[in-house]
Design an enzyme around this catalytic site. Sequence first.
Site, short mmCIF file in Angstrom:
data_model
loop_
_atom_site.label_atom_id
_atom_site.label_comp_id
_atom_site.label_asym_id
_atom_site.label_seq_id
_atom_site.Cartn_x
_atom_site.Cartn_y
_atom_site.Cartn_z
N SER A 124 0.84 -1.20 0.00
CA SER A 124 0.00 0.00 0.00
C SER A 124 0.87 1.24 0.00
O SER A 124 1.96 1.26 0.59
CB SER A 124 -0.86 -0.01 1.26
N TYR A 148 -1.35 -0.73 10.77
CA TYR A 148 -1.61 -1.36 9.47
C TYR A 148 -0.45 -1.09 8.50
O TYR A 148 0.09 -2.01 7.87
CB TYR A 148 -2.92 -0.83 8.87
N LYS A 152 2.48 -3.68 6.62
CA LYS A 152 2.80 -3.76 5.19
C LYS A 152 4.30 -3.51 4.96
O LYS A 152 4.93 -4.19 4.15
CB LYS A 152 1.97 -2.74 4.40
P1 NAD Z 1 -10.57 -7.49 1.20
O1 NAD Z 1 -10.78 -7.45 2.67
O2 NAD Z 1 -11.76 -7.33 0.32
O3 NAD Z 1 -9.81 -8.84 0.79
C1 NAD Z 1 -8.92 -9.50 1.66
C2 NAD Z 1 -9.24 -10.99 1.61
O4 NAD Z 1 -8.38 -11.67 2.53
C3 NAD Z 1 -10.68 -11.28 2.02
O5 NAD Z 1 -11.26 -12.19 1.12
C4 NAD Z 1 -10.52 -11.89 3.41
O6 NAD Z 1 -11.56 -12.80 3.73
C5 NAD Z 1 -9.16 -12.56 3.30
N1 NAD Z 1 -8.53 -12.77 4.60
C6 NAD Z 1 -8.40 -11.87 5.60
N2 NAD Z 1 -7.76 -12.44 6.64
C7 NAD Z 1 -7.48 -13.70 6.27
C8 NAD Z 1 -6.84 -14.80 6.92
N3 NAD Z 1 -6.37 -14.68 8.17
N4 NAD Z 1 -6.70 -15.97 6.26
C9 NAD Z 1 -7.20 -16.10 5.01
N5 NAD Z 1 -7.82 -15.11 4.34
C10 NAD Z 1 -7.95 -13.93 4.97
O7 NAD Z 1 -9.48 -6.39 0.87
P2 NAD Z 1 -8.96 -5.86 -0.55
O8 NAD Z 1 -9.39 -4.43 -0.66
O9 NAD Z 1 -9.30 -6.79 -1.62
O10 NAD Z 1 -7.40 -5.85 -0.26
C11 NAD Z 1 -6.56 -6.92 -0.67
C12 NAD Z 1 -5.15 -6.62 -0.20
O11 NAD Z 1 -4.74 -5.36 -0.72
C13 NAD Z 1 -5.01 -6.51 1.32
O12 NAD Z 1 -3.79 -7.13 1.69
C14 NAD Z 1 -4.94 -5.01 1.57
O13 NAD Z 1 -4.21 -4.70 2.72
C15 NAD Z 1 -4.25 -4.53 0.31
N6 NAD Z 1 -4.56 -3.12 -0.01
C16 NAD Z 1 -5.87 -2.74 -0.17
C17 NAD Z 1 -6.17 -1.39 -0.44
C18 NAD Z 1 -7.60 -0.94 -0.59
O14 NAD Z 1 -7.84 0.26 -0.45
N7 NAD Z 1 -8.57 -1.79 -0.87
C19 NAD Z 1 -5.14 -0.45 -0.56
C20 NAD Z 1 -3.82 -0.90 -0.43
C21 NAD Z 1 -3.54 -2.23 -0.16
N1 UFG Z 2 -13.19 11.52 2.82
C1 UFG Z 2 -14.27 12.35 3.07
N2 UFG Z 2 -15.39 11.78 3.60
C2 UFG Z 2 -15.49 10.44 3.87
C3 UFG Z 2 -14.38 9.61 3.60
C4 UFG Z 2 -13.23 10.19 3.09
O1 UFG Z 2 -14.21 13.54 2.84
O2 UFG Z 2 -16.55 10.00 4.36
C5 UFG Z 2 -11.98 12.12 2.21
C6 UFG Z 2 -10.72 11.95 3.05
O3 UFG Z 2 -10.60 12.99 3.98
C7 UFG Z 2 -9.64 11.96 1.97
C8 UFG Z 2 -10.33 11.32 0.76
O4 UFG Z 2 -11.72 11.43 1.01
O5 UFG Z 2 -9.32 13.28 1.63
C9 UFG Z 2 -9.98 9.87 0.59
O6 UFG Z 2 -10.22 9.15 1.80
P1 UFG Z 2 -10.16 7.55 1.86
O7 UFG Z 2 -10.44 7.15 3.27
O8 UFG Z 2 -11.00 6.97 0.79
O9 UFG Z 2 -8.65 7.22 1.45
P2 UFG Z 2 -7.27 7.55 2.19
O10 UFG Z 2 -6.33 7.95 1.13
O11 UFG Z 2 -7.46 8.52 3.30
O12 UFG Z 2 -6.92 6.16 2.82
C10 UFG Z 2 -6.55 5.10 1.97
C11 UFG Z 2 -6.80 3.75 2.65
C12 UFG Z 2 -5.87 3.56 3.80
C13 UFG Z 2 -4.46 3.83 3.41
C14 UFG Z 2 -4.35 5.19 2.76
C15 UFG Z 2 -2.96 5.48 2.24
O13 UFG Z 2 -8.12 3.68 3.12
O14 UFG Z 2 -5.97 2.20 4.17
O15 UFG Z 2 -5.22 5.23 1.64
O16 UFG Z 2 -2.61 4.56 1.27
F1 UFG Z 2 -3.70 3.80 4.52
#
Ligand code: NAD
Ligand code: UFG
Length: 339
Positions: A124, A148, A152
Amino acid sequence: MKVFVTGGAGYIGSHTLVQLLAAGHEVCVFDNFANSSPVALDRVRQLTNRGIGLVEADIRDADALRDAVTTFAPDAVMHFAGLKAVGESSSLPLLYYQTNVSGTMNLLAAMDAAGCKRIVFSSSATVYGEAHYLPFDEDHPIAPTNPYGRTKAMAEGIIGDWAKATAGASAVLLRYFNPVGAHESGRIGEDPRDIPNNLMPFVAQVAVGRRDRLSIFGDDYDTRDGTGERDYINVVDLAAAHLAAIEYASRAAGCEAINVGTGRGITVKELVAAYERACGRTLPVEIASRRPGDVASSYAATVKARDLLGWNAVLDIDAMCASSWLWQSTNPDGYGDRQ
Ligand code: NAD
Ligand code: UFG
């Protein structure tokens, strides 16, 4: 290729499965459905008309993981499984370290047991922490500001050390910016439990009438219109980056961290306007105070992804909002089995 996909039932994993299967790869999903639904896998099967192997188990269970990986004998692993809620990571840090860090170590040990040497890891942009400069390039200092983000950063370091110590190993650490949107069919998408923390799923729930209004967290930032600016990346483009990454891992050894974003910042107000175009109505918003810990702007340098993976994002914010709206309006309760 045979690809072992941890967390394949989740938001990003399920979208990546569609492209893996369409490209002819064989997949085995390992997921405990902690934050996802088996219905997502059914939908992927329907969309692709292909079978999906499934092991329902926890990545913290090292024996189950080793058995699953050695039985499937993959050519490559995609490691999506993990926990991702920033707030929860502060209240339950050990759960986050056990899942995201120990789970990753279990996976690498299982890969060693099976002789598998290629991994693509879901990292991330949160590993960068506060921006010293923008855009964030991959050499920006790593200084996460919450548990978190630290899980990572630690997992990245462990995978890097494993790749160094393992002859012929290849690892790609994909640092996602802000994944949004859904498959163009509207059959799979993001299905957050509880109240969404993130902007796009919250806006989607306002648009479909599940929430009254959006609170915009601050309009006095140093940005074009005062609202926070982020690099939103369509989950379909993000899935394509994973396919490019396993191809890259098949021809290169070592460990590379690569940003996955568009390189362009979109403000909260710009995203709301795009969503209004997609859903065809004005959305109720209010200006609220800043959310603690938020930064004004975050966006990616994209040169490394282009140079190493031959990948760049192609879908714009209107396409992201249109696909999100199609998913949300046709599945107002998500997969409908987790309420
Ligand atoms: P998600 O929660 O939809 O998917 C994660 C999956 O992992 C789910 O299917 C969940 O059931 C499974 N899981 C969780 N814990 C587990 C465990 N202990 N054993 C087996 N399976 C398990 O999330 P996502 O948005 O698809 O994210 C996928 C990956 O990308 C994650 O590692 C997350 O940290 C990373 N990531 C996501 C975002 C985002 O904004 N969505 C941003 C940066 C990084
Ligand atoms: N925001 C609002 N209202 C809301 C939610 C968000 O105004 O109800 C604004 C936030 O202040 C920010 C923007 O929308 O300016 C985006 O917010 P998000 O929560 O969608 O995304 P972030 O970039 O703040 O956070 C995301 C992931 C985190 C990760 C971070 C940095 O959710 O897990 O990116 O990679 F840590």
